[in-house]
Motif scaffolding. Sequence first.
Motif, PDB file in Angstrom:
ATOM      1  N   GLY A 249       0.851  -1.191   0.000  1.00 19.96           N
ATOM      2  CA  GLY A 249       0.000   0.000   0.000  1.00 19.96           C
ATOM      3  C   GLY A 249       0.882   1.235   0.000  1.00 19.96           C
ATOM      4  O   GLY A 249       1.957   1.243  -0.620  1.00 19.96           O
ATOM      5  N   THR A 250       0.441   2.272   0.692  1.00 19.10           N
ATOM      6  CA  THR A 250       1.252   3.475   0.828  1.00 19.10           C
ATOM      7  C   THR A 250       2.615   3.093   1.398  1.00 19.10           C
ATOM      8  O   THR A 250       3.654   3.585   0.965  1.00 19.10           O
ATOM      9  N   GLY A 288       4.312   2.192  -1.874  1.00 22.48           N
ATOM     10  CA  GLY A 288       3.687   2.997  -2.929  1.00 22.48           C
ATOM     11  C   GLY A 288       3.943   4.486  -2.769  1.00 22.48           C
ATOM     12  O   GLY A 288       3.911   5.234  -3.749  1.00 22.48           O
ATOM     13  N   ASP A 297      -0.792   7.068 -10.834  1.00 18.47           N
ATOM     14  CA  ASP A 297      -1.191   5.664 -10.989  1.00 18.47           C
ATOM     15  C   ASP A 297      -1.283   5.288 -12.479  1.00 18.47           C
ATOM     16  O   ASP A 297      -0.887   4.190 -12.877  1.00 18.47           O
ATOM     17  N   ILE A 300       2.169   4.766 -13.880  1.00 21.64           N
ATOM     18  CA  ILE A 300       2.749   3.494 -13.401  1.00 21.64           C
ATOM     19  C   ILE A 300       2.259   2.353 -14.302  1.00 21.64           C
ATOM     20  O   ILE A 300       3.044   1.502 -14.734  1.00 21.64           O
ATOM     21  N   GLY A 382      -3.221  -4.559  -1.196  1.00 23.98           N
ATOM     22  CA  GLY A 382      -2.835  -3.167  -1.424  1.00 23.98           C
ATOM     23  C   GLY A 382      -2.724  -2.819  -2.898  1.00 23.98           C
ATOM     24  O   GLY A 382      -2.790  -3.692  -3.776  1.00 23.98           O
ATOM     25  N   GLY A 383      -2.530  -1.533  -3.166  1.00 21.90           N
ATOM     26  CA  GLY A 383      -2.536  -1.003  -4.533  1.00 21.90           C
ATOM     27  C   GLY A 383      -1.549  -1.692  -5.465  1.00 21.90           C
ATOM     28  O   GLY A 383      -1.812  -1.851  -6.659  1.00 21.90           O
ATOM     29  N   ASN A 387      -0.507  -5.071  -9.921  1.00 26.33           N
ATOM     30  CA  ASN A 387       0.454  -4.798 -10.994  1.00 26.33           C
ATOM     31  C   ASN A 387       1.194  -6.082 -11.396  1.00 26.33           C
ATOM     32  O   ASN A 387       2.057  -6.574 -10.660  1.00 26.33           O
TER      33      ASN A 387
HETATM   34  N1  LIG Z   1      -0.893  -0.180 -10.863  1.00 28.00           N
HETATM   35  C1  LIG Z   1      -0.141   0.068  -9.785  1.00 28.00           C
HETATM   36  N2  LIG Z   1       1.064  -0.518  -9.657  1.00 28.00           N
HETATM   37  C2  LIG Z   1       1.831  -0.309  -8.580  1.00 28.00           C
HETATM   38  N3  LIG Z   1       1.486   0.507  -7.571  1.00 28.00           N
HETATM   39  C3  LIG Z   1       0.303   1.120  -7.635  1.00 28.00           C
HETATM   40  C4  LIG Z   1      -0.568   0.949  -8.739  1.00 28.00           C
HETATM   41  N4  LIG Z   1      -1.683   1.695  -8.528  1.00 28.00           N
HETATM   42  C5  LIG Z   1      -1.501   2.313  -7.333  1.00 28.00           C
HETATM   43  N5  LIG Z   1      -0.312   1.980  -6.805  1.00 28.00           N
HETATM   44  C6  LIG Z   1       0.264   2.440  -5.536  1.00 28.00           C
HETATM   45  O1  LIG Z   1      -0.539   1.916  -4.490  1.00 28.00           O
HETATM   46  C7  LIG Z   1      -0.540   2.833  -3.391  1.00 28.00           C
HETATM   47  C8  LIG Z   1      -1.919   2.871  -2.773  1.00 28.00           C
HETATM   48  O2  LIG Z   1      -2.250   1.593  -2.299  1.00 28.00           O
HETATM   49  P1  LIG Z   1      -3.427   1.392  -1.244  1.00 28.00           P
HETATM   50  O3  LIG Z   1      -3.406  -0.037  -0.835  1.00 28.00           O
HETATM   51  O4  LIG Z   1      -4.682   1.935  -1.816  1.00 28.00           O
HETATM   52  O5  LIG Z   1      -2.924   2.384  -0.095  1.00 28.00           O
HETATM   53  P2  LIG Z   1      -3.184   2.513   1.482  1.00 28.00           P
HETATM   54  O6  LIG Z   1      -2.051   1.790   2.135  1.00 28.00           O
HETATM   55  O7  LIG Z   1      -3.084   4.000   1.715  1.00 28.00           O
HETATM   56  O8  LIG Z   1      -4.538   1.932   1.779  1.00 28.00           O
HETATM   57  C9  LIG Z   1      -0.151   4.184  -3.949  1.00 28.00           C
HETATM   58  O9  LIG Z   1       0.970   4.656  -3.235  1.00 28.00           O
HETATM   59  C10 LIG Z   1       0.173   3.949  -5.424  1.00 28.00           C
HETATM   60  O10 LIG Z   1       1.410   4.551  -5.787  1.00 28.00           O
END
Ligand SMILES: Nc1ncnc2c1ncn2[C@@H]1O[C@H](COP(=O)(O)OP(=O)(O)O)[C@@H](O)[C@H]1O
Length: 428
Positions: A249-250, A288, A297, A300, A382-383, A387
Motif C-alpha cells: 500500500g502506501t 507505494g 497511478d 505506473i 494493497g494497490g 500490478n
Molecule cells: N498499478 C499500480 N502498480 C503499482 N502501484 C500502484 C498501482 N496503482 C496504485 N499503486 C500504488 O498503491 C498505493 C496505494 O495503495 P493502497 O493499498 O490503496 O494504499 P493505502 O495503504 O493507503 O490503503 C499508492 O501509493 C500507489 O502509488
Amino acid sequence: MRREDAPLVIGIDIGTSGARAVAMAPDFSIVASGAAKIADFSADRRDPVAWWKAVQAALGIVLDAIDRNRVRALAIDGTSGTMLPVSETGEPLSMPMMYNDPVADHIILDRIARHAPKESAAHGATSGLAKLLTFQRQPDVYRVIHQADWLMGHFTGLYDVSDENNALKTGYDPISRSWPDWIGETEADSRLLPDVLPAGSPVASISDDAAAAFGLPADTVIVAGTTDGCASFLATGADRPGDGVSALGTTLTVKMLSDKPLFAPEYGLYSHRIGDTWLAGGASNTGGVVLAAHFSDERIIALSKEIDPTRETGLDYYPLVKPGERFPINDPALAPRMDPRPDNDAMFLQGIFEGIAAIEKLAYERLEALGSPKLASIRTVGGGAKNPTWTAIRGRKLFVPFLPLASEEAAAGTARLALQGAMAAGVL
Ligand SMILES: Nc1ncnc2c1ncn2[C@@H]1O[C@H](COP(=O)(O)OP(=O)(O)O)[C@@H](O)[C@H]1O
Ligand SMILES: O=C(CO)[C@H](O)[C@H](O)COP(=O)(O)O
C-alpha cells in the motif's frame, strides 16, 4: 437452514481514509458490504466525530442490505496506535493522536527508553504508551483508549475495554497476557489503561441504545477487535504457520503467521497475538509512497508495460521518500538510495519495483533468521498487488507460491473475529 436464513456477523474496519463494513456468514462468505470516507464528514482525519459518522454510514449500508435480525455479533478494527483520552461516558477530552503522529516530548520518550524492556513494542515516538503519557495530563481523564476501543464503546457503552492487538504498542505483554509493572516506572498512570481481552473474545451484549439505533437484536454480541494491520492479514484467509502477507500500500508491511512470538525492535519487528498463534512482522517506510512521489497511478500502469521483469536493472535502490526506516532495518537516519536515475522512466520505475521487492525479501529473511517458520506462501494486498509486472519481479526474487486472497477487505478479517466471538458466546 436456508442460506438466506443463516446467521450473520458484522466486521467494521476504520482505516487511514475511511470506514468499511461487511456482513459475513459462518462459511466466511460476504453477503453485503458498505463504505464511507472520513473526508465526507470532516476535513480533519483526527476528528473522532467524523470516524463515528463514517462507521455509522458504512454500517447503515450493510444493515439496509440484510435482515438485521440475523446479526449475532459485531467487531471493529482501527489504525494501530491511534489514541484518545475520554471521560467515563466516552466524551473525547482532546483531539486524538493518530498512528503516525509522533510525541515530541523527549522526557516522555526517555522514560520509555529507560524502563521498557528491549523487546517491547512501546518504544518510539509514535507508540501508544508515548501517547498515554501525553494525554494523562488532561483534566478529568477516565481512560486513554485506542481508536477501535472508542468506536466499540459506542456499541457497548463501555469505554475501558481494549484487545491484545491494539494494546501491544501501549506496552501490553501478550505473552503474560497482562499490563506489565514496568509501565508504572515510566510514570504512566496505570489506572488509565483499559482492560484487555484477546482479539475475538466476547466483550458484552450490545447496549440498549445501540440496539435501538441500529435495529439490531438485543443479544448481539460485541466482540474484541484488532488493528487494521492484523485485520487485513486475517481477511486474506492466511491461517497456517509460514503463510506470509505483504501489503503493498502506501507503505510496505510484511507479516507472517508464526507458531511462536518474535520481538526484535532492533529490526522494527514485533508480533501480535491471535489465539495461540502470532502475526510476526513490521512496517517499512518504503512502498507505494515512493512510486507516488514520482509517477501517477496511470503512468505506473503505462510504464509497467514497457518493463521486462525477467531482467534485473542492477540499480540496487533502497527506495524511500526521506531518510528514516523502521523495518526490516530500524534506523531513523537511513538515507534513501535512488541514484543514479536513468533517463528512461520505465527503467527508473523498474529499479524502484526491484528495490521494494528486495526489502520485502529481506523482511521475510529477517523473520526466518529470528526463528519464524520457513516462508511457505505469500498473499499480497494493497494497490501494488494488481500490478503484474511488479508481481513478476517479486516472483523472481521470492521463490514461493503467490496465493489468491479470500478477501482484500480488512473488515472481512475483523468479521472472522466476530464469528469466533459469536461461537465463544454460544450464539452461533
Ligand atoms: N498499478 C499500480 N502498480 C503499482 N502501484 C500502484 C498501482 N496503482 C496504485 N499503486 C500504488 O498503491 C498505493 C496505494 O495503495 P493502497 O493499498 O490503496 O494504499 P493505502 O495503504 O493507503 O490503503 C499508492 O501509493 C500507489 O502509488
Ligand atoms: O500504519 C498503519 C496505519 O494503517 C498500520 O496501523 C500499521 O502499519 C500496522 O500496525 P499493526 O502491525 O500494529 O497492525
